[in-house]
Write a protein that holds these residues in place. Sequence first.
Motif, PDB file in Angstrom:
ATOM      1  N   LEU A   1       0.832  -1.197   0.000  1.00  0.00           N
ATOM      2  CA  LEU A   1       0.000   0.000   0.000  1.00  0.00           C
ATOM      3  C   LEU A   1       0.869   1.251   0.000  1.00  0.00           C
ATOM      4  O   LEU A   1       0.605   2.202  -0.746  1.00  0.00           O
ATOM      5  CB  LEU A   1      -0.918  -0.002   1.221  1.00  0.00           C
ATOM      6  CG  LEU A   1      -1.773   1.262   1.422  1.00  0.00           C
ATOM      7  CD1 LEU A   1      -2.758   1.444   0.280  1.00  0.00           C
ATOM      8  CD2 LEU A   1      -2.495   1.199   2.772  1.00  0.00           C
ATOM      9  N   ASP A   2       1.922   1.242   0.808  1.00  0.00           N
ATOM     10  CA  ASP A   2       2.817   2.398   0.875  1.00  0.00           C
ATOM     11  C   ASP A   2       3.504   2.634  -0.470  1.00  0.00           C
ATOM     12  O   ASP A   2       3.618   3.781  -0.930  1.00  0.00           O
ATOM     13  CB  ASP A   2       3.862   2.182   1.974  1.00  0.00           C
ATOM     14  CG  ASP A   2       4.809   3.369   2.113  1.00  0.00           C
ATOM     15  OD1 ASP A   2       4.348   4.439   2.557  1.00  0.00           O
ATOM     16  OD2 ASP A   2       5.994   3.233   1.747  1.00  0.00           O
ATOM     17  N   LEU A   3       3.959   1.570  -1.112  1.00  0.00           N
ATOM     18  CA  LEU A   3       4.613   1.712  -2.419  1.00  0.00           C
ATOM     19  C   LEU A   3       3.644   2.268  -3.462  1.00  0.00           C
ATOM     20  O   LEU A   3       4.009   3.112  -4.280  1.00  0.00           O
ATOM     21  CB  LEU A   3       5.165   0.362  -2.866  1.00  0.00           C
ATOM     22  CG  LEU A   3       6.323  -0.205  -2.031  1.00  0.00           C
ATOM     23  CD1 LEU A   3       6.653  -1.627  -2.473  1.00  0.00           C
ATOM     24  CD2 LEU A   3       7.545   0.693  -2.126  1.00  0.00           C
ATOM     25  N   GLU A   4       2.412   1.784  -3.427  1.00  0.00           N
ATOM     26  CA  GLU A   4       1.406   2.274  -4.365  1.00  0.00           C
ATOM     27  C   GLU A   4       1.122   3.758  -4.121  1.00  0.00           C
ATOM     28  O   GLU A   4       0.977   4.544  -5.064  1.00  0.00           O
ATOM     29  CB  GLU A   4       0.121   1.458  -4.214  1.00  0.00           C
ATOM     30  CG  GLU A   4      -0.932   1.755  -5.257  1.00  0.00           C
ATOM     31  CD  GLU A   4      -0.739   0.975  -6.547  1.00  0.00           C
ATOM     32  OE1 GLU A   4      -1.584   1.102  -7.450  1.00  0.00           O
ATOM     33  OE2 GLU A   4       0.264   0.234  -6.666  1.00  0.00           O
ATOM     34  N   ARG A   5       1.043   4.137  -2.847  1.00  0.00           N
ATOM     35  CA  ARG A   5       0.810   5.551  -2.517  1.00  0.00           C
ATOM     36  C   ARG A   5       1.943   6.431  -3.032  1.00  0.00           C
ATOM     37  O   ARG A   5       1.703   7.549  -3.501  1.00  0.00           O
ATOM     38  CB  ARG A   5       0.684   5.715  -1.004  1.00  0.00           C
ATOM     39  CG  ARG A   5      -0.681   5.331  -0.451  1.00  0.00           C
ATOM     40  CD  ARG A   5      -0.668   5.385   1.050  1.00  0.00           C
ATOM     41  NE  ARG A   5      -2.005   5.270   1.614  1.00  0.00           N
ATOM     42  CZ  ARG A   5      -2.234   4.986   2.898  1.00  0.00           C
ATOM     43  NH1 ARG A   5      -1.221   4.795   3.737  1.00  0.00           N
ATOM     44  NH2 ARG A   5      -3.477   4.911   3.344  1.00  0.00           N
ATOM     45  N   GLN A   6       3.171   5.960  -2.918  1.00  0.00           N
ATOM     46  CA  GLN A   6       4.297   6.748  -3.401  1.00  0.00           C
ATOM     47  C   GLN A   6       4.206   6.988  -4.901  1.00  0.00           C
ATOM     48  O   GLN A   6       4.473   8.096  -5.382  1.00  0.00           O
ATOM     49  CB  GLN A   6       5.608   6.049  -3.057  1.00  0.00           C
ATOM     50  CG  GLN A   6       5.926   6.030  -1.568  1.00  0.00           C
ATOM     51  CD  GLN A   6       7.283   5.423  -1.276  1.00  0.00           C
ATOM     52  OE1 GLN A   6       8.294   5.842  -1.836  1.00  0.00           O
ATOM     53  NE2 GLN A   6       7.320   4.418  -0.413  1.00  0.00           N
ATOM     54  N   VAL A   7       3.813   5.958  -5.642  1.00  0.00           N
ATOM     55  CA  VAL A   7       3.663   6.094  -7.093  1.00  0.00           C
ATOM     56  C   VAL A   7       2.590   7.136  -7.413  1.00  0.00           C
ATOM     57  O   VAL A   7       2.776   8.016  -8.260  1.00  0.00           O
ATOM     58  CB  VAL A   7       3.316   4.738  -7.727  1.00  0.00           C
ATOM     59  CG1 VAL A   7       2.943   4.909  -9.194  1.00  0.00           C
ATOM     60  CG2 VAL A   7       4.488   3.769  -7.591  1.00  0.00           C
ATOM     61  N   HIS A   8       1.469   7.055  -6.729  1.00  0.00           N
ATOM     62  CA  HIS A   8       0.368   7.988  -6.993  1.00  0.00           C
ATOM     63  C   HIS A   8       0.747   9.407  -6.577  1.00  0.00           C
ATOM     64  O   HIS A   8       0.344  10.372  -7.232  1.00  0.00           O
ATOM     65  CB  HIS A   8      -0.881   7.525  -6.245  1.00  0.00           C
ATOM     66  CG  HIS A   8      -1.534   6.316  -6.851  1.00  0.00           C
ATOM     67  ND1 HIS A   8      -2.884   6.226  -7.098  1.00  0.00           N
ATOM     68  CD2 HIS A   8      -1.012   5.130  -7.276  1.00  0.00           C
ATOM     69  CE1 HIS A   8      -3.182   5.057  -7.626  1.00  0.00           C
ATOM     70  NE2 HIS A   8      -2.044   4.372  -7.749  1.00  0.00           N
ATOM     71  N   GLN A   9       1.509   9.529  -5.485  1.00  0.00           N
ATOM     72  CA  GLN A   9       1.911  10.867  -5.041  1.00  0.00           C
ATOM     73  C   GLN A   9       2.859  11.522  -6.041  1.00  0.00           C
ATOM     74  O   GLN A   9       2.720  12.722  -6.339  1.00  0.00           O
ATOM     75  CB  GLN A   9       2.588  10.796  -3.665  1.00  0.00           C
ATOM     76  CG  GLN A   9       2.964  12.173  -3.111  1.00  0.00           C
ATOM     77  CD  GLN A   9       3.534  12.102  -1.719  1.00  0.00           C
ATOM     78  OE1 GLN A   9       4.473  11.358  -1.456  1.00  0.00           O
ATOM     79  NE2 GLN A   9       2.964  12.881  -0.805  1.00  0.00           N
ATOM     80  N   ILE A  10       3.796  10.774  -6.562  1.00  0.00           N
ATOM     81  CA  ILE A  10       4.707  11.317  -7.568  1.00  0.00           C
ATOM     82  C   ILE A  10       3.921  11.797  -8.783  1.00  0.00           C
ATOM     83  O   ILE A  10       4.206  12.858  -9.368  1.00  0.00           O
ATOM     84  CB  ILE A  10       5.757  10.264  -7.978  1.00  0.00           C
ATOM     85  CG1 ILE A  10       6.716   9.993  -6.822  1.00  0.00           C
ATOM     86  CG2 ILE A  10       6.532  10.727  -9.202  1.00  0.00           C
ATOM     87  CD1 ILE A  10       7.510  11.212  -6.380  1.00  0.00           C
ATOM     88  N   ALA A  11       2.895  11.030  -9.157  1.00  0.00           N
ATOM     89  CA  ALA A  11       2.059  11.435 -10.296  1.00  0.00           C
ATOM     90  C   ALA A  11       1.342  12.758  -9.988  1.00  0.00           C
ATOM     91  O   ALA A  11       1.253  13.639 -10.862  1.00  0.00           O
ATOM     92  CB  ALA A  11       1.044  10.344 -10.625  1.00  0.00           C
TER      93      ALA A  11
END
Length: 284
Positions: A64-74
């Motif tokens: 979940l944390d890794l997915e959040r990081q991807v979305h935040q960068i976007a």
Amino acid sequence: MVTEEQLSALDLTLWLGSTERAADFDFSNQSTISRRNQKVLKRFGIDLKRSNTELLVSGELLLLDLERQVHQIARLKHERCLRLQVPFWLQQSPGLVLPKGWKMNSPRADFNCTNPVTLVREHVLDACLATPTQIPDDRDDLFILELHQRPIDLTLLHHTKESQGDLEDRFRWSLENGNLELKLMPFLPTSCCERSQQWFDQLLMISDPSRQDSTDLWPLRHAGESFFIAYLTPEMRAAQPLVNKVYEHFEPYTYTESLIVLAQHTNEPAVVALIESLQQQIGH
């Protein structure tokens, strides 16, 4: 692994504390938010639970944390749908305008965000305005910008028109006779309420040192209508509904309003724009 809309629904729910508020923020409806939440929870095998006044996710959170990081960068790269937590009292300031791509929580007097720094660290929020009591001691991963300082005054709250002298007389009488009570505004974070309670307890001890040894903490010694006080900055006083006056014979505490983002994001153009905008509007 999950869509932007699905993860956004869960993160907005965690931030704002309910599916209803998340739906208002997202211009959606509760059933849509709930359905998206369930898809994320099922995909990552995690649970959403309420602890006191907060909603929390539990389970194995690495993916979940890794997915959040991807979305935040976007969000940062495209400068859109960026989330900023702003306390209610600053939202009441005239003309607070955010730069392109940023959106703050809706101004609600009954809402406070207990742990905005944690939400920044978890990539749920992109930035927050935090109180001194919300800033952790371990801060190497954070960029903290002090925007302004304000006095926290002992504030006398009342419903009727009274002179400053009459109010101060009532305050002193209430303090001496045990009819003084602390008013905690619903927009104050839990940590601010706890600090206010500490200051109030100290005030009572100073007025009657014998109370320090009491096992029944400060019971009312005189029946009658209580007199309410609060510890508030000028912006907080303006944001609450009761008529109020500053107690002039009190040395105010100092309050600092700070912007917090992850240190790794300070050079992102969207974050630079936010810093410059808030410095111009609040940093005085």
